[in-house]
Design a protein around this motif. Structure first.
Motif, PDB file in Angstrom:
ATOM      1  N   GLY A  40       0.594  -1.250   0.067  1.00  0.00           N
ATOM      2  CA  GLY A  40       0.061   0.044  -0.235  1.00  0.00           C
ATOM      3  C   GLY A  40       0.848   1.336   0.060  1.00  0.00           C
ATOM      4  O   GLY A  40       0.282   2.239  -0.519  1.00  0.00           O
ATOM      5  N   LEU A  41       2.099   1.022   0.551  1.00  0.00           N
ATOM      6  CA  LEU A  41       2.747   2.390   0.695  1.00  0.00           C
ATOM      7  C   LEU A  41       3.801   2.681  -0.620  1.00  0.00           C
ATOM      8  O   LEU A  41       4.705   3.390  -0.335  1.00  0.00           O
ATOM      9  CB  LEU A  41       3.467   2.293   2.107  1.00  0.00           C
ATOM     10  CG  LEU A  41       2.576   2.542   2.964  1.00  0.00           C
ATOM     11  CD1 LEU A  41       3.437   2.716   4.355  1.00  0.00           C
ATOM     12  CD2 LEU A  41       1.781   4.088   3.136  1.00  0.00           C
ATOM     13  N   SER A  42       3.596   1.675  -1.537  1.00  0.00           N
ATOM     14  CA  SER A  42       4.756   1.862  -2.468  1.00  0.00           C
ATOM     15  C   SER A  42       4.470   2.790  -3.579  1.00  0.00           C
ATOM     16  O   SER A  42       6.049   3.408  -4.205  1.00  0.00           O
ATOM     17  CB  SER A  42       4.815   0.508  -3.308  1.00  0.00           C
ATOM     18  OG  SER A  42       3.346   0.288  -3.832  1.00  0.00           O
ATOM     19  N   ILE A  43       3.539   3.305  -3.569  1.00  0.00           N
ATOM     20  CA  ILE A  43       3.293   4.582  -4.341  1.00  0.00           C
ATOM     21  C   ILE A  43       2.823   5.795  -3.388  1.00  0.00           C
ATOM     22  O   ILE A  43       1.996   5.852  -2.599  1.00  0.00           O
ATOM     23  CB  ILE A  43       1.885   4.467  -5.318  1.00  0.00           C
ATOM     24  CG1 ILE A  43       2.290   3.260  -6.291  1.00  0.00           C
ATOM     25  CG2 ILE A  43       1.814   5.786  -6.216  1.00  0.00           C
ATOM     26  CD1 ILE A  43       1.205   2.818  -7.241  1.00  0.00           C
ATOM     27  N   THR A  44       3.864   6.943  -3.430  1.00  0.00           N
ATOM     28  CA  THR A  44       3.621   7.927  -2.246  1.00  0.00           C
ATOM     29  C   THR A  44       3.130   9.003  -2.592  1.00  0.00           C
ATOM     30  O   THR A  44       3.066  10.086  -2.073  1.00  0.00           O
ATOM     31  CB  THR A  44       5.358   8.114  -1.825  1.00  0.00           C
ATOM     32  OG1 THR A  44       5.946   8.556  -3.059  1.00  0.00           O
ATOM     33  CG2 THR A  44       5.835   6.912  -1.405  1.00  0.00           C
ATOM     34  N   HIS A  45       2.579   9.067  -3.974  1.00  0.00           N
ATOM     35  CA  HIS A  45       1.706  10.389  -4.536  1.00  0.00           C
ATOM     36  C   HIS A  45       0.562   9.877  -5.052  1.00  0.00           C
ATOM     37  O   HIS A  45       0.349   8.627  -5.342  1.00  0.00           O
ATOM     38  CB  HIS A  45       2.628  11.059  -5.273  1.00  0.00           C
ATOM     39  CG  HIS A  45       3.174  10.167  -6.481  1.00  0.00           C
ATOM     40  ND1 HIS A  45       2.699  10.010  -7.741  1.00  0.00           N
ATOM     41  CD2 HIS A  45       4.492   9.412  -6.584  1.00  0.00           C
ATOM     42  CE1 HIS A  45       3.123   9.166  -8.559  1.00  0.00           C
ATOM     43  NE2 HIS A  45       4.328   8.788  -7.928  1.00  0.00           N
ATOM     44  N   TRP A  46      -0.410  10.896  -5.190  1.00  0.00           N
ATOM     45  CA  TRP A  46      -1.820  10.668  -5.691  1.00  0.00           C
ATOM     46  C   TRP A  46      -1.607  11.474  -6.713  1.00  0.00           C
ATOM     47  O   TRP A  46      -1.801  12.843  -6.863  1.00  0.00           O
ATOM     48  CB  TRP A  46      -3.068  11.037  -4.788  1.00  0.00           C
ATOM     49  CG  TRP A  46      -4.281  10.525  -5.052  1.00  0.00           C
ATOM     50  CD1 TRP A  46      -4.576   9.474  -6.085  1.00  0.00           C
ATOM     51  CD2 TRP A  46      -5.534  11.337  -4.717  1.00  0.00           C
ATOM     52  NE1 TRP A  46      -5.810   9.457  -6.029  1.00  0.00           N
ATOM     53  CE2 TRP A  46      -6.332  10.579  -5.377  1.00  0.00           C
ATOM     54  CE3 TRP A  46      -5.793  12.491  -4.155  1.00  0.00           C
ATOM     55  CZ2 TRP A  46      -7.866  10.911  -5.243  1.00  0.00           C
ATOM     56  CZ3 TRP A  46      -7.208  12.715  -3.919  1.00  0.00           C
ATOM     57  CH2 TRP A  46      -8.118  12.097  -4.432  1.00  0.00           C
ATOM     58  N   SER A  47      -1.976  10.700  -8.151  1.00  0.00           N
ATOM     59  CA  SER A  47      -1.938  11.436  -9.304  1.00  0.00           C
ATOM     60  C   SER A  47      -3.169  10.705 -10.167  1.00  0.00           C
ATOM     61  O   SER A  47      -3.030   9.770 -10.869  1.00  0.00           O
ATOM     62  CB  SER A  47      -0.760  11.246 -10.157  1.00  0.00           C
ATOM     63  OG  SER A  47       0.539  11.850  -9.426  1.00  0.00           O
ATOM     64  N   PRO A  48      -4.255  11.401  -9.860  1.00  0.00           N
ATOM     65  CA  PRO A  48      -5.600  10.675 -10.534  1.00  0.00           C
ATOM     66  C   PRO A  48      -5.561  10.637 -11.924  1.00  0.00           C
ATOM     67  O   PRO A  48      -6.245   9.478 -12.379  1.00  0.00           O
ATOM     68  CB  PRO A  48      -6.621  11.605 -10.188  1.00  0.00           C
ATOM     69  CG  PRO A  48      -6.207  12.538  -8.869  1.00  0.00           C
ATOM     70  CD  PRO A  48      -4.708  12.503  -9.087  1.00  0.00           C
ATOM     71  N   ILE A  49      -4.967  11.494 -12.815  1.00  0.00           N
ATOM     72  CA  ILE A  49      -4.988  11.068 -14.126  1.00  0.00           C
ATOM     73  C   ILE A  49      -3.742  10.305 -14.707  1.00  0.00           C
ATOM     74  O   ILE A  49      -3.504   9.192 -15.065  1.00  0.00           O
ATOM     75  CB  ILE A  49      -4.935  12.374 -15.118  1.00  0.00           C
ATOM     76  CG1 ILE A  49      -6.315  13.163 -14.490  1.00  0.00           C
ATOM     77  CG2 ILE A  49      -5.052  12.297 -16.427  1.00  0.00           C
ATOM     78  CD1 ILE A  49      -7.490  12.496 -14.619  1.00  0.00           C
ATOM     79  N   THR A  50      -2.677  11.176 -14.412  1.00  0.00           N
ATOM     80  CA  THR A  50      -1.174  10.417 -14.864  1.00  0.00           C
ATOM     81  C   THR A  50      -0.732   9.017 -13.993  1.00  0.00           C
ATOM     82  O   THR A  50      -0.102   8.479 -14.630  1.00  0.00           O
ATOM     83  CB  THR A  50      -0.146  11.426 -14.803  1.00  0.00           C
ATOM     84  OG1 THR A  50       0.272  11.891 -13.410  1.00  0.00           O
ATOM     85  CG2 THR A  50      -0.349  12.724 -15.768  1.00  0.00           C
ATOM     86  N   GLY A  51      -1.559   8.921 -12.981  1.00  0.00           N
ATOM     87  CA  GLY A  51      -0.967   7.715 -12.123  1.00  0.00           C
ATOM     88  C   GLY A  51      -1.695   6.398 -12.783  1.00  0.00           C
ATOM     89  O   GLY A  51      -1.231   5.388 -12.270  1.00  0.00           O
ATOM     90  N   ALA A  52      -2.372   6.522 -13.807  1.00  0.00           N
ATOM     91  CA  ALA A  52      -2.959   5.439 -14.460  1.00  0.00           C
ATOM     92  C   ALA A  52      -1.751   4.649 -15.241  1.00  0.00           C
ATOM     93  O   ALA A  52      -1.983   3.541 -15.500  1.00  0.00           O
ATOM     94  CB  ALA A  52      -4.160   5.654 -15.326  1.00  0.00           C
ATOM     95  N   VAL A  53      -0.494   5.609 -15.637  1.00  0.00           N
ATOM     96  CA  VAL A  53       0.326   4.948 -16.365  1.00  0.00           C
ATOM     97  C   VAL A  53       1.327   4.417 -15.489  1.00  0.00           C
ATOM     98  O   VAL A  53       1.782   5.255 -14.847  1.00  0.00           O
ATOM     99  CB  VAL A  53       0.897   5.992 -17.466  1.00  0.00           C
ATOM    100  CG1 VAL A  53       1.989   5.312 -18.133  1.00  0.00           C
ATOM    101  CG2 VAL A  53      -0.256   6.312 -18.369  1.00  0.00           C
ATOM    102  N   PRO A  54       1.974   3.213 -15.498  1.00  0.00           N
ATOM    103  CA  PRO A  54       3.079   2.659 -14.546  1.00  0.00           C
ATOM    104  C   PRO A  54       4.306   3.409 -15.285  1.00  0.00           C
ATOM    105  O   PRO A  54       4.276   3.973 -16.244  1.00  0.00           O
ATOM    106  CB  PRO A  54       3.035   1.356 -14.675  1.00  0.00           C
ATOM    107  CG  PRO A  54       2.481   1.033 -16.184  1.00  0.00           C
ATOM    108  CD  PRO A  54       1.564   2.210 -16.328  1.00  0.00           C
ATOM    109  N   PRO A  55       5.237   3.427 -14.376  1.00  0.00           N
ATOM    110  CA  PRO A  55       6.834   3.753 -14.757  1.00  0.00           C
ATOM    111  C   PRO A  55       7.057   3.061 -16.196  1.00  0.00           C
ATOM    112  O   PRO A  55       6.715   1.696 -16.160  1.00  0.00           O
ATOM    113  CB  PRO A  55       7.677   3.462 -13.748  1.00  0.00           C
ATOM    114  CG  PRO A  55       6.984   3.595 -12.568  1.00  0.00           C
ATOM    115  CD  PRO A  55       5.429   3.005 -13.103  1.00  0.00           C
ATOM    116  N   LEU A  56       7.614   3.659 -17.153  1.00  0.00           N
ATOM    117  CA  LEU A  56       7.896   3.235 -18.435  1.00  0.00           C
ATOM    118  C   LEU A  56       9.331   2.970 -18.690  1.00  0.00           C
ATOM    119  O   LEU A  56       9.664   2.361 -19.680  1.00  0.00           O
ATOM    120  CB  LEU A  56       7.232   3.895 -19.459  1.00  0.00           C
ATOM    121  CG  LEU A  56       5.828   3.880 -19.492  1.00  0.00           C
ATOM    122  CD1 LEU A  56       4.974   4.964 -20.466  1.00  0.00           C
ATOM    123  CD2 LEU A  56       5.165   2.521 -19.357  1.00  0.00           C
ATOM    124  N   SER A  57      10.200   3.613 -17.895  1.00  0.00           N
ATOM    125  CA  SER A  57      11.635   3.378 -18.000  1.00  0.00           C
ATOM    126  C   SER A  57      12.338   2.857 -16.768  1.00  0.00           C
ATOM    127  O   SER A  57      11.741   3.102 -15.754  1.00  0.00           O
ATOM    128  CB  SER A  57      12.274   4.865 -18.524  1.00  0.00           C
ATOM    129  OG  SER A  57      12.157   5.830 -17.588  1.00  0.00           O
TER     130      SER A  57
END
Length: 340
Positions: A40-57
């Motif tokens: 649950g604490l692995s994502i430390t920010h809330w980005s309702p729109i851009t957060g739908a895309v995981p890290p890509l690099s």
């Protein structure tokens, strides 16, 4: 057939709400996995729109990992345990998927709602309730972020079990609202009948079940399932040792041993209440009575098995899923009692 009966598309609306309810049950399961894998604490920010895309690099992954390294959970638990980037990606996936599924539920509710609304397919008296369910879904996301934020300080190693319980119970209230409204719409389609009323029996049985669900959420939030791997005794005793130095009320809301004890024995009070409900429902709709009995029987067995296996992941998740289905069966029974 009255004009009011012909208005709208109640069966289509009911089916849509039941599909959404099924998605909420899946959400509860994913949330359980997220909790049990300490994701649950692995994502430390809330980005309702851009957060739908995981890290890509790889650099983006490293940036997320660096943010996680600032948390108390990493500094005091997962870091000393040797977590590397590969292990971080695993816990990141579950939190990301949990949030993604929440977004999908929002779309699965909001877009059909707009379509039904524009087409004039919503019967009179239901628009306000559907908007309230939409608002509950949005509130659920907000509460989820407050829960995550409660565990992000450098001194915390976990989220607040109070915020976790608010987050979970809001999901279950939403589930109950979806099921109840779908049943109202089916009744409206079949007989043009008025909406079901909430009865006194539903009130007191619901209160007892809610206490059990709250205790279950606290057990999850405090990892209190690990307080004992035996049943019916804990530590070889009926009542385990617990920290009562700050009073019984504090212990009943903070001590994992006492909360585990309360959850396992309040369950039988909930069973008794549900048996009363099921007996009153049986002459009116036998299937609802069977659903209630099946749900609480399965839930009790899963709860005991979860304890005896030291909280095996698949059993704990199944226990949480059946808890959601138990709530749905309770709502079904309550609706049967309130039909006019």
């Amino acid at each position: 057939m009255s004009d009011r009966f012909k208005q709208g598309r109640p069966i289509a609306l009911a089916n849509w709400l039941l599909v959404t309810a099924a998605m909420v049950v899946i959400m509860v399961a994913v949330g359980g996995i997220t909790r049990l894998t300490e994701s649950g604490l692995s994502i430390t920010h809330w980005s309702p729109i851009t957060g739908a895309v995981p890290p890509l690099s790889e650099s983006a992954w490293q940036a997320e990992f660096d943010l996680y390294k600032a948390t108390g959970e990493y500094r005091n638990v997962s870091g000393p345990a040797g977590m590397d980037l590969a292990a971080f990606k695993f816990i990141f996936f579950w939190e990301w998927f949990h949030r993604l599924w929440g977004r999908l539920i929002g779309l699965a509710f909001a877009l059909p709602l707009a379509w039904f609304w524009i087409r004039g397919a919503i019967p009179a008296g239901y628009k306000g309730r559907l908007l309230a369910l939409l608002a509950l879904g949005g509130l659920q996301g907000v509460f989820g972020w407050f829960m995550v934020r409660s565990g992000l300080s450098a001194t915390m190693t976990d989220v607040s079990h109070f915020w976790l319980s608010i987050h979970l119970l809001t999901a279950l209230v939403t589930l109950g609202g979806l099921v109840w409204t779908a049943l109202d719409l089916r009744q409206f389609a079949a007989r043009g009948a008025a909406q079901a009323r909430w009865t006194l029996t539903a009130t007191w049985v619901g209160a007892i079940v809610t206490v059990q669900l709250l205790l279950g959420a606290w057990v999850a939030g405090l990892n209190a399932g690990l307080a004992s791997d035996s049943w019916p005794l804990m530590q070889g005793r009926l009542v385990p040792e617990y920290d009562g130095s700050q009073g019984i009320l504090w212990a009943a809301t903070h001590d994992p041993y006492l909360i585990h004890f309360l959850h396992r024995w309040w369950a039988w009070i909930a069973v008794g209440a549900l048996i009363v409900l099921a007996r009153r429902v049986k002459p009116l709709e036998r299937k609802a009575s069977v659903a209630i009995h099946t749900a609480f029987g399965t839930q009790i067995l899963l709860g005991i098995a979860t304890v005896l296996t030291g909280v095996a992941l698949w059993l704990a998740v199944a226990h949480q899923i059946v808890g959601a289905l138990l709530l749905a069966s309770f709502v079904w029974g309550a609706h049967v009692l309130g039909r006019r």
